[in-house]
Write a protein that holds these residues in place. Structure first.
Motif, PDB file in Angstrom:
ATOM      1  N   UNK A 105      10.469   6.656  -8.552  1.00  0.00           N
ATOM      2  CA  UNK A 105       9.886   5.415  -9.034  1.00  0.00           C
ATOM      3  C   UNK A 105      10.131   4.227  -8.115  1.00  0.00           C
ATOM      4  N   UNK A 106       9.213   3.268  -8.159  1.00  0.00           N
ATOM      5  CA  UNK A 106       9.343   2.001  -7.441  1.00  0.00           C
ATOM      6  C   UNK A 106       9.319   0.903  -8.501  1.00  0.00           C
ATOM      7  N   UNK A 107      10.474   0.311  -8.758  1.00  0.00           N
ATOM      8  CA  UNK A 107      10.608  -0.675  -9.823  1.00  0.00           C
ATOM      9  C   UNK A 107      10.058  -2.023  -9.360  1.00  0.00           C
ATOM     10  N   UNK A 108       8.868  -2.361  -9.832  1.00  0.00           N
ATOM     11  CA  UNK A 108       8.224  -3.606  -9.433  1.00  0.00           C
ATOM     12  C   UNK A 108       8.982  -4.834  -9.942  1.00  0.00           C
TER      13      UNK A 108
ATOM     14  N   UNK B 114      -0.906  -5.771 -11.439  1.00  0.00           N
ATOM     15  CA  UNK B 114       0.282  -5.118 -12.005  1.00  0.00           C
ATOM     16  C   UNK B 114       1.540  -5.780 -11.460  1.00  0.00           C
ATOM     17  N   UNK B 115       1.558  -6.051 -10.159  1.00  0.00           N
ATOM     18  CA  UNK B 115       2.691  -6.770  -9.581  1.00  0.00           C
ATOM     19  C   UNK B 115       2.818  -8.159 -10.194  1.00  0.00           C
ATOM     20  N   UNK B 116       1.684  -8.763 -10.528  1.00  0.00           N
ATOM     21  CA  UNK B 116       1.704 -10.077 -11.173  1.00  0.00           C
ATOM     22  C   UNK B 116       2.392 -10.034 -12.523  1.00  0.00           C
ATOM     23  N   UNK B 117       2.187  -8.951 -13.257  1.00  0.00           N
ATOM     24  CA  UNK B 117       2.894  -8.796 -14.535  1.00  0.00           C
ATOM     25  C   UNK B 117       4.396  -8.656 -14.291  1.00  0.00           C
ATOM     26  N   UNK B 118       4.778  -7.842 -13.302  1.00  0.00           N
ATOM     27  CA  UNK B 118       6.202  -7.671 -12.983  1.00  0.00           C
ATOM     28  C   UNK B 118       6.828  -9.009 -12.573  1.00  0.00           C
TER      29      UNK B 118
ATOM     30  N   UNK C  90      11.164  -3.089 -17.728  1.00  0.00           N
ATOM     31  CA  UNK C  90      10.956  -2.604 -16.366  1.00  0.00           C
ATOM     32  C   UNK C  90       9.509  -2.143 -16.223  1.00  0.00           C
ATOM     33  N   UNK C  91       8.973  -2.322 -15.009  1.00  0.00           N
ATOM     34  CA  UNK C  91       7.633  -1.834 -14.711  1.00  0.00           C
ATOM     35  C   UNK C  91       7.764  -0.964 -13.461  1.00  0.00           C
TER      36      UNK C  91
END
Length: 304
Positions: free
Chosen positions: A13-16, A61-65, A81-82
């Protein structure tokens, strides 16, 4: 969960939500993020971002993170976590606690025991089986999506959504579609203005210009990459088509071992752009020389 047990999220996984964001990665995408959050707050539903290639679905999606990091989300999502997983990491088996186990089964079991986690899978259409021999990952995920033990954001292109996702009605029922449209020119200018500090940090090269001049450059790049000037290909859409030219200007400075980006580096990026029709590029180069004659003269720039 046994701490010695193999963790799909930790290994692949890559935790954004742990990434360092220099600026907001999803400028002018507040409405899409709002819709995505509303879907995630809906019991037994996950979000599916659908749009043309190169329009910034992953950036949303990165914007949500980014907003989770800053606490700019509803209370129920604060501290979540995303985590992004690539499709390739779900294929095959791994050895866990001395025995071989299916990766998807391991992931599903892990998510049952992992709270406050959103899974992001790009190219989500690849989850749907295309032939009898392939592992139908979608079917394995359906029970978890039904129970709400798996909260997911999927992203896919419009073409692949229609070709693959729509075929699997049972999988589709677990999702709500969030349509992502190409951004307007004025918003792409804002994206370029908001993104260049990130490129500066990544490359070690800085603009020496005022914000007014940088915005002039950004507007020119956006105007020269408008819809009917582009060669049709995957990356030929706002904002990707404009960001590519801006990033290439920085690359030109790095190549010349320069720490400051000049008008010549912008010119070279425009001259070498491969996503603009050649006849259009000739006209835009002539327009560039006129519009930025003041900077070309000040810098004694040689534009060959």
């Amino acid at each position: 969960m046994n701490q010695d047990k193999f963790s799909m999220l930790q290994r692949y996984g890559d935790d954004y939500t742990k990434k360092e964001y220099i600026t907001d990665p999803a400028i002018a995408r507040d409405e899409e993020i709002r819709k995505m959050i509303l879907v995630l707050l809906t019991p037994e539903k996950s979000a599916l971002l659908v749009g043309k290639p190169g329009i910034g679905k992953t950036a949303i999606v990165e914007g949500l993170a980014y907003r989770i990091q800053k606490g700019e989300v509803p209370e129920v999502l604060k501290g979540w976590k995303l985590i992004r997983l690539n499709i390739s990491s779900l294929l095959g088996n791994v050895t866990s606690e001395g025995s071989e186990e299916n990766r998807v089964e391991l992931l599903i079991e892990e998510l049952k025991n992992t709270s406050n986690t959103i899974l992001f899978i790009d190219e989500v259409h690849l989850l749907v089986s295309r032939n009898k021999e392939s592992i139908d990952i979608a079917n394995m995920l359906k029970p978890g999506l039904d129970r709400g033990t798996i909260k997911m954001i999927g992203a896919t292109t419009t073409e692949e959504y229609e070709a693959y996702i729509l075929r699997d009605r049972a999988f589709l029922r677990r999702f709500q579609k969030v349509e992502v449209l190409e951004q307007k020119a004025e918003d792409v200018v804002k994206i370029l203005m908001g993104t260049y500090p990130k490129i500066e940090k990544q490359t070690g090269v800085s603009f020496a210009y005022t914000s007014f001049i940088i915005e002039r450059i950004a507007k020119f790049i956006v105007e020269m990459t408008s819809e009917y000037k582009r060669v049709y290909e995957v990356a030929s859409r706002y904002p990707d088509v404009s960001l590519t030219i801006l990033a290439n200007a920085f690359s030109n400075a790095v190549f010349e071992n320069q720490k400051v980006i000049g008008i010549r580096h912008i010119y070279l990026a425009i001259k070498e752009a491969r996503n603009i029709y050649e006849d259009v590029k000739i006209k835009e180069i002539a327009r560039f020389k006129l519009e930025f004659a003041d900077l070309i003269s000040q810098e004694n720039a040689i534009l060959d």
